[in-house]
Design a protein around this motif. Structure first.
Motif, short mmCIF file in Angstrom:
data_model
loop_
_atom_site.label_atom_id
_atom_site.label_comp_id
_atom_site.label_asym_id
_atom_site.label_seq_id
_atom_site.Cartn_x
_atom_site.Cartn_y
_atom_site.Cartn_z
N ASP A 69 0.97 -1.16 0.16
CA ASP A 69 -0.14 0.03 -0.20
C ASP A 69 0.88 1.25 -0.08
O ASP A 69 0.55 2.37 -0.73
CB ASP A 69 -1.05 -0.03 0.97
N ALA A 70 2.10 1.25 0.53
CA ALA A 70 2.98 2.39 0.82
C ALA A 70 3.62 2.35 -0.50
O ALA A 70 3.72 3.62 -1.11
CB ALA A 70 4.02 2.11 1.70
N LEU A 71 4.13 1.52 -1.20
CA LEU A 71 4.79 1.34 -2.40
C LEU A 71 3.75 1.73 -3.62
O LEU A 71 4.21 2.64 -4.45
CB LEU A 71 5.18 0.23 -2.86
N LYS A 72 2.60 1.72 -3.44
CA LYS A 72 1.71 2.19 -4.59
C LYS A 72 1.76 3.66 -4.33
O LYS A 72 1.23 4.20 -5.59
CB LYS A 72 0.53 1.40 -4.77
N GLY A 73 1.79 4.23 -3.36
CA GLY A 73 1.99 5.75 -3.51
C GLY A 73 3.37 6.21 -3.70
O GLY A 73 3.32 7.16 -4.19
#
Length: 205
Positions: A69-73
């Protein structure tokens, strides 16, 4: 990549759309399916996010959800930065990924609250910005053990830290928009906190 030959408005629109589609990948649901767990929208808070996946009792699934979820941001913003796109386009791309998490087109627009994705966007804007906001989250989480309270505190601090550290600009507005949406998405948590009914970190559903 040299994008100077393209219409800046087209780059902004296509970049934001691509980021939105990436943000629409609900990793809480995807990871839970891979681990054979129940859909996180069906238990606990009903929120498809790492904190609720943790309530399943599977820490590995929760960690992977948080990471992706952090990486997709982070990834769309980092790519935009590496291509030398202007601050407004970079900010729009970050917001696109964040909004994709909140209202994912691939999952009937039933998304999470966006804490991890917002953190990824902030790290993409500036690693120091993401780090300072993360410290606020960690401090509140360690002391009070409420993920929602930590998220609300971090959300309130993000625009202030951005403005004080990097000056007023599109990223400050982007931080403000994400913070407002984060607080709005935590409305139910705020009511539970005030009533003393909010679940603490790691508490099983």
């Amino acid at each position: 990549m040299n994008l100077s030959e393209f219409d800046p408005r087209a780059v902004l629109a296509l970049g934001t759309l691509a980021a939105y589609l990436i943000g629409s990948l609900s990793f809480a649901v995807i990871v839970s399916r891979l681990f054979g767990l129940a859909d996180p929208r069906s238990y606990g808070s009903g929120n498809p996010g790492a904190t609720n996946v943790l309530r399943s009792g599977n820490k590995g699934a929760a960690v992977l959800t948080l990471l992706f979820d952090a990486l997709k941001g982070y990834v769309p913003v980092a790519i935009a930065q590496s291509w030398g796109l202007d601050a407004l386009t970079v900010t729009a791309i970050g917001l696109g990924a964040f909004i994709g998490h909140l209202w994912p087109v691939f999952f009937k627009f039933e998304g999470g609250k966006g804490v991890a994705t917002a953190a990824g966007v902030l790290f993409g804007f500036a690693p120091a910005l993401g780090g300072l906001v993360l410290l606020v989250w960690l401090g509140m989480a360690v002391v009070f053990r409420y993920s929602s309270l930590a998220a609300l505190s971090a959300a309130l601090s993000a625009p202030l830290i951005q403005c004080l550290g990097w000056g007023w600009g599109p990223a400050t507005v982007g931080c403000g928009v994400m913070s407002a949406l984060l607080i709005w998405r935590h409305a139910a948590n705020i009511r539970k906190l005030l009533a003393g009914q909010e679940s603490k970190l790691g508490q099983k559903a």
